[in-house]
Design a protein around this motif. Structure first.
Motif, PDB file in Angstrom:
ATOM      1  N   PHE A  56       0.831  -1.197   0.000  1.00  0.00           N
ATOM      2  CA  PHE A  56       0.000   0.000   0.000  1.00  0.00           C
ATOM      3  C   PHE A  56       0.871   1.254   0.000  1.00  0.00           C
ATOM      4  CE2 PHE A  56      -3.617  -2.657   0.921  1.00  0.00           C
ATOM      5  CZ  PHE A  56      -4.724  -1.907   0.550  1.00  0.00           C
ATOM      6  N   ALA A  57       1.949   1.242   0.788  1.00  0.00           N
ATOM      7  CA  ALA A  57       2.831   2.411   0.840  1.00  0.00           C
ATOM      8  C   ALA A  57       3.503   2.651  -0.499  1.00  0.00           C
ATOM      9  CB  ALA A  57       3.881   2.220   1.931  1.00  0.00           C
ATOM     10  N   GLU A  58       3.917   1.587  -1.185  1.00  0.00           N
ATOM     11  CA  GLU A  58       4.542   1.746  -2.499  1.00  0.00           C
ATOM     12  C   GLU A  58       3.541   2.290  -3.517  1.00  0.00           C
ATOM     13  OE1 GLU A  58       7.769   1.391  -3.556  1.00  0.00           O
ATOM     14  OE2 GLU A  58       8.131   1.338  -1.400  1.00  0.00           O
ATOM     15  N   ALA A  59       2.314   1.812  -3.463  1.00  0.00           N
ATOM     16  CA  ALA A  59       1.293   2.337  -4.370  1.00  0.00           C
ATOM     17  C   ALA A  59       1.051   3.820  -4.098  1.00  0.00           C
ATOM     18  CB  ALA A  59      -0.001   1.538  -4.212  1.00  0.00           C
ATOM     19  N   ALA A  60       0.993   4.195  -2.827  1.00  0.00           N
ATOM     20  CA  ALA A  60       0.763   5.599  -2.473  1.00  0.00           C
ATOM     21  C   ALA A  60       1.895   6.480  -2.977  1.00  0.00           C
ATOM     22  CB  ALA A  60       0.611   5.731  -0.958  1.00  0.00           C
ATOM     23  N   ARG A  61       3.157   6.028  -2.844  1.00  0.00           N
ATOM     24  CA  ARG A  61       4.292   6.828  -3.300  1.00  0.00           C
ATOM     25  C   ARG A  61       4.243   7.074  -4.798  1.00  0.00           C
ATOM     26  NH1 ARG A  61       7.287   3.119   0.197  1.00  0.00           N
ATOM     27  NH2 ARG A  61       7.742   4.206   2.147  1.00  0.00           N
ATOM     28  N   ARG A  62       3.737   6.108  -5.542  1.00  0.00           N
ATOM     29  CA  ARG A  62       3.702   6.200  -6.997  1.00  0.00           C
ATOM     30  C   ARG A  62       2.424   6.834  -7.529  1.00  0.00           C
ATOM     31  NH1 ARG A  62       6.945   2.213  -5.583  1.00  0.00           N
ATOM     32  NH2 ARG A  62       8.610   1.542  -6.987  1.00  0.00           N
TER      33      ARG A  62
END
Length: 301
Positions: A181-187
């Motif tokens: 989820f954090a990686e999706a949010a960063r991108r």
């Protein structure tokens, strides 16, 4: 207190240079620094006065300096440090990773079809590293260029960007989901949560055969399991668009199929000891070899 960074290892190969560029992009997204490590087992005093014939160390050290300079030019505000260690590469990477946020390593494509060819160092590190590890391809056979950390998408819109996470609906890991989820949010990307399931075999007079079940009812049950597994992470990341997907045919096959066109694929690795040492599970092993996108392996209890 030393700031945690994104760590990458370089050995002079195009694959490791690609991983370093990807790691730099990730460090920029995270607002942290980048550490580039080169490990060579024979960096001892016996070579202090000369270079033996066939020694590849000078070329690798030049590649380290050149890659660091290239990244500094591409990302002027990024803190880039280099480190040279006279140890076995796997041991050096494992030790250095303990103090960092993320480790990024390179792998090469499997020629005629999408996938990763992970060498002995990559596999040893993936099975034992204590922080998330990303394996990055150096080629663009899946139609996008991810080697600079931008993942081939320049418009920043979620419509063309996607992070895939494999979810064991019955034993979901909070650490794996939080990372995804954090990686999706960063991108600014959507998250595709994939839960693969299969029909349990039963023994009959003719041998093992798939169980006779109502596929529609079982599919609905698996979707409910996936929804429950995602509930806490979705609540913690309300701004991330989520596609919850179940696929009949097994977990590894489901995640690999979903990897085409993804920015990143995330899978878990049980952080537990085996009689023969730390090992990758069958799903993580299959995905890192056959994914069409970079793969993050996240250790969890």
């Amino acid at each position: 207190m030393t700031m945690s960074r994104v760590l990458t290892g370089i050995d002079g190969s195009p694959q490791s240079a690609a991983a370093a560029r990807w790691a730099a992009g990730e460090a920029v997204r995270r607002g942290t620094g980048l550490l580039i490590l080169h490990a060579w087992p024979w960096l001892g005093t016996e070579f202090a006065e000369g270079t033996p014939a066939g020694d590849l160390r000078p070329a690798a050290l030049r590649a380290l300096a050149d890659t660091a300079e290239e990244i500094r030019r591409a990302h002027p505000g990024l803190s880039v440090e280099t480190m040279v260690v006279g140890e076995d590469p796997a041991d050096a990477l494992l030790a250095a990773a303990e103090k960092q946020d993320l480790l990024v390593l390179g792998s090469r494509g499997l020629g005629g079809f999408a996938g990763l060819l992970v060498g002995s160092v990559g596999l040893a590190v993936a099975a034992r590293v204590s922080v998330p590890l990303v394996l990055v391809r150096a080629d663009g056979t899946d139609g996008t260029d991810r080697t600079d950390g931008t993942d081939g998408h320049q418009d920043g819109s979620p419509g063309g960007r996607e992070v895939v996470v494999g979810v064991d609906g019955h034993h979901a890991s909070g650490a794996v989901l939080d990372f995804a989820f954090a990686e999706a949010a960063r991108r600014g990307a959507r998250l595709r949560a994939v839960h693969g399931w299969d029909l349990m075999p039963v023994w009959t007079a003719t041998g093992w055969v798939p169980a006779q079940v109502d596929i529609t009812a079982q599919e609905a049950a698996e979707q409910a399991v996936l929804a429950e597994a995602l509930a806490d992470a979705r609540a913690a990341h309300p701004d991330v668009e989520v596609i919850a997907e179940t696929r009949l045919g097994g977990s590894a096959r489901a995640v690999v199929a979903a990897s085409a066109g993804a920015d990143l694929v995330v899978v878990g690795r049980h952080d537990r000891h085996h009689p023969l040492g730390m090992r990758l599970g069958p799903v993580a092993h299959a995905v890192i070899h056959h994914s069409a996108a970079p793969v993050a392996v996240v250790p969890h209890p």
